[in-house]
Each structure stands twice: as structure tokens, then as C-alpha cells.
Design a protein around this motif. Structure first.
Motif, PDB file in Angstrom:
ATOM      1  N   LYS A  16       0.980  -1.067   0.020  1.00  0.00           N
ATOM      2  CA  LYS A  16       0.050  -0.149   0.025  1.00  0.00           C
ATOM      3  C   LYS A  16       1.139   1.096   0.185  1.00  0.00           C
ATOM      4  O   LYS A  16       1.973   1.176   0.192  1.00  0.00           O
ATOM      5  CB  LYS A  16      -0.732  -0.156   1.370  1.00  0.00           C
ATOM      6  N   LEU A  59     -16.634  -3.656   1.006  1.00  0.00           N
ATOM      7  CA  LEU A  59     -16.345  -2.886   2.101  1.00  0.00           C
ATOM      8  C   LEU A  59     -17.198  -1.466   1.709  1.00  0.00           C
ATOM      9  O   LEU A  59     -17.441  -0.533   2.856  1.00  0.00           O
ATOM     10  CB  LEU A  59     -15.246  -2.518   2.544  1.00  0.00           C
ATOM     11  N   PHE A  64     -15.419   3.481   7.294  1.00  0.00           N
ATOM     12  CA  PHE A  64     -14.125   3.775   6.743  1.00  0.00           C
ATOM     13  C   PHE A  64     -13.775   3.691   5.350  1.00  0.00           C
ATOM     14  O   PHE A  64     -12.555   4.081   4.906  1.00  0.00           O
ATOM     15  CB  PHE A  64     -13.063   2.847   7.667  1.00  0.00           C
ATOM     16  N   TYR A  71      -6.680   7.074   1.473  1.00  0.00           N
ATOM     17  CA  TYR A  71      -5.565   6.377   1.632  1.00  0.00           C
ATOM     18  C   TYR A  71      -4.753   5.406   0.516  1.00  0.00           C
ATOM     19  O   TYR A  71      -3.693   5.840   0.281  1.00  0.00           O
ATOM     20  CB  TYR A  71      -5.718   5.420   2.991  1.00  0.00           C
ATOM     21  N   ARG A  92      -1.781 -14.553   3.957  1.00  0.00           N
ATOM     22  CA  ARG A  92      -2.406 -14.123   4.836  1.00  0.00           C
ATOM     23  C   ARG A  92      -1.841 -14.203   6.399  1.00  0.00           C
ATOM     24  O   ARG A  92      -1.755 -13.331   7.167  1.00  0.00           O
ATOM     25  CB  ARG A  92      -3.670 -14.384   5.015  1.00  0.00           C
ATOM     26  N   THR A  98      -5.405  -7.936  10.320  1.00  0.00           N
ATOM     27  CA  THR A  98      -5.997  -6.673   9.683  1.00  0.00           C
ATOM     28  C   THR A  98      -5.553  -5.555  10.557  1.00  0.00           C
ATOM     29  O   THR A  98      -4.704  -4.555   9.991  1.00  0.00           O
ATOM     30  CB  THR A  98      -7.460  -6.643   9.368  1.00  0.00           C
ATOM     31  N   ARG A 109       2.649  -7.108   9.156  1.00  0.00           N
ATOM     32  CA  ARG A 109       2.179  -5.894   9.928  1.00  0.00           C
ATOM     33  C   ARG A 109       2.534  -5.966  11.417  1.00  0.00           C
ATOM     34  O   ARG A 109       2.519  -4.877  11.959  1.00  0.00           O
ATOM     35  CB  ARG A 109       0.713  -6.165   9.857  1.00  0.00           C
ATOM     36  N   VAL A 116      -4.644   0.295  12.034  1.00  0.00           N
ATOM     37  CA  VAL A 116      -5.327  -0.409  10.744  1.00  0.00           C
ATOM     38  C   VAL A 116      -5.514   0.286   9.582  1.00  0.00           C
ATOM     39  O   VAL A 116      -5.739  -0.067   8.504  1.00  0.00           O
ATOM     40  CB  VAL A 116      -6.732  -0.851  11.490  1.00  0.00           C
ATOM     41  N   ASN A 119      -1.905  -0.187   7.294  1.00  0.00           N
ATOM     42  CA  ASN A 119      -1.302  -1.397   7.654  1.00  0.00           C
ATOM     43  C   ASN A 119      -0.238  -1.948   6.372  1.00  0.00           C
ATOM     44  O   ASN A 119      -0.439  -3.316   6.357  1.00  0.00           O
ATOM     45  CB  ASN A 119      -2.487  -2.337   8.016  1.00  0.00           C
ATOM     46  N   ILE A 121       0.196  -3.305   3.794  1.00  0.00           N
ATOM     47  CA  ILE A 121       0.124  -4.372   2.543  1.00  0.00           C
ATOM     48  C   ILE A 121      -1.283  -5.011   2.675  1.00  0.00           C
ATOM     49  O   ILE A 121      -2.168  -5.011   3.707  1.00  0.00           O
ATOM     50  CB  ILE A 121       0.742  -5.507   2.904  1.00  0.00           C
ATOM     51  N   HIS A 122      -1.788  -5.328   1.330  1.00  0.00           N
ATOM     52  CA  HIS A 122      -2.934  -6.163   1.095  1.00  0.00           C
ATOM     53  C   HIS A 122      -2.616  -7.469   0.660  1.00  0.00           C
ATOM     54  O   HIS A 122      -1.554  -7.745  -0.291  1.00  0.00           O
ATOM     55  CB  HIS A 122      -3.820  -5.042   0.048  1.00  0.00           C
ATOM     56  N   GLY A 123      -3.539  -8.482   0.999  1.00  0.00           N
ATOM     57  CA  GLY A 123      -3.374  -9.979   0.480  1.00  0.00           C
ATOM     58  C   GLY A 123      -4.699 -10.565   0.147  1.00  0.00           C
ATOM     59  O   GLY A 123      -5.708 -10.073   1.161  1.00  0.00           O
TER      60      GLY A 123
END
Ligand code: RTP
Length: 155
Positions: A16, A59, A64, A71, A92, A98, A109, A116, A119, A121-123
Motif C-alpha cells: 500500500k 466494504l 471507513f 489512503y 495472509r 488486519t 504487519r 489499521v 497497515n 500491505i494487502h493480500g
């Protein structure tokens, strides 16, 4: 199942904007490489708002959501596709929870962030979501099968 089933499983990983900004890209790639996963796609992208809204469609009702899109648009993202045995689940676990506060030391993380909302990175959270996210972020010709190993212990 045969030992090699799932060797060609793929997941979508994104460093991210905060991860890129903090120069964590190399460290993150190093962890996936050392684990033994196989990099089949990677690019630096400035994601558009429609792409991000599509990516985080599930989401959209969350309070958020708009902050999350903002972000994710705050700088470039390193989008990657990693391949290997059970890579979705393993990635993960390597990422941590998260919320970094719930992430164990040793996870990405757990080691590199605190909030949060930042954080790093995303996976993908399932094989199905991985397929969806890979096709959203990559054209098929951007994914390269550069190794054709007959050795199933090398992922
Ligand atoms: P990701 O999709 O980024 O890998 O994260 P995840 O599956 O672990 O978590 P998810 O629930 O899908 O949330 C996506 C991202 O939204 C941000 N978030 N902020 N309470 C909050 O402010 C909040 N909750 C989630 C995080 O950046 C999270 O990774």
C-alpha cells in the motif's frame, strides 16, 4: 491429494502507499521470495478511484470506506501476483491480522506498522477473491510464467 496440488495457486498482494513511502517494498518481496513463492507479476501503479472502489466493493457500506479509498490513492502501490502451494492462506499468515495491534511479531504487519488505517500491505483473503483481484489489477499478458520446473518441491 497429490503433494503438488495447489502449486499453481495464485494470490494478489499489494504494498500500500505507506509501505512504498516507507521503503518496505524490498523487505516484503524478500520475505515472499525466501518463503519460496514464485513471482509472476509486478508493477508500480497509481490506482484510480474506480479501480479502488471496485477492489474494495465489499466494504462500500463501512464507515471507513471513503478514508480507505483516500489512503489507497495517496501514492503509488506495488501490485504483485505470487504463486505457490497454498499461497493465499500462507500469505495472509505472513501479513498478520488486519489490525497491526493484533498481529504477532514476525508477521509483516506485526513488524512494520501500528494502525489499521495504515497497515502497509494487502493480500487476497480467498482463492476466489484472488482470481477476481488479479483480473482487476493485471492484464493476462502481464503475468509471466518464467519457470517451468518439473520439481514439485520448488514452488
Ligand atoms: P486487506 O483487504 O487490505 O488485505 O485487509 P483485510 O482483508 O485484512 O481487511 P478488510 O476488512 O478487508 O479491510 C480492508 C482494509 O481496510 C482498512 N480498514 N480500516 N476500522 C478501520 O478503520 C479499518 N478497518 C479496515 C485496512 O487498511 C484494511 O486492510
Amino acid at each position: 491429494r497429490a503433494a503438488w496440488t495447489g502449486v499453481y495457486e495464485r494470490t494478489f498482494i499489494a504494498v500500500k502507499p505507506d509501505g512504498v513511502h516507507r521503503r518496505l517494498v524490498g523487505e516484503i518481496i524478500r520475505r515472499f521470495e525466501k518463503k519460496g513463492f514464485h513471482l509472476v507479476g509486478m508493477k508500480l501503479v497509481q490506482p484510480s478511484e474506480p479501480l479502488l472502489k471496485e477492489h474494495y466493493w465489499g466494504l462500500r457500506q463501512k464507515p471507513f470506506f471513503s478514508g480507505l479509498i483516500e489512503y489507497m490513492r495517496s501514492g503509488p502501490v506495488v501490485a504483485m501476483v505470487w504463486q505457490g502451494l497454498d499461497v493465499v492462506k500462507m500469505a495472509r499468515r505472513m501479513l498478520g491480522e488486519t489490525d497491526p495491534a493484533d498481529s504477532l511479531p514476525g508477521t509483516i504487519r506485526g513488524d512494520f506498522c501500528m494502525e489499521v488505517g495504515r497497515n502497509v500491505i494487502h493480500g487476497s483473503d480467498s482463492v476466489k477473491m484472488a482470481q477476481r483481484e488479479i483480473s482487476l489489477w493485471f492484464n493476462p499478458d502481464e503475468l509471466i510464467c518464467w519457470e517451468n520446473s518439473s520439481q514439485p518441491w520448488r514452488y
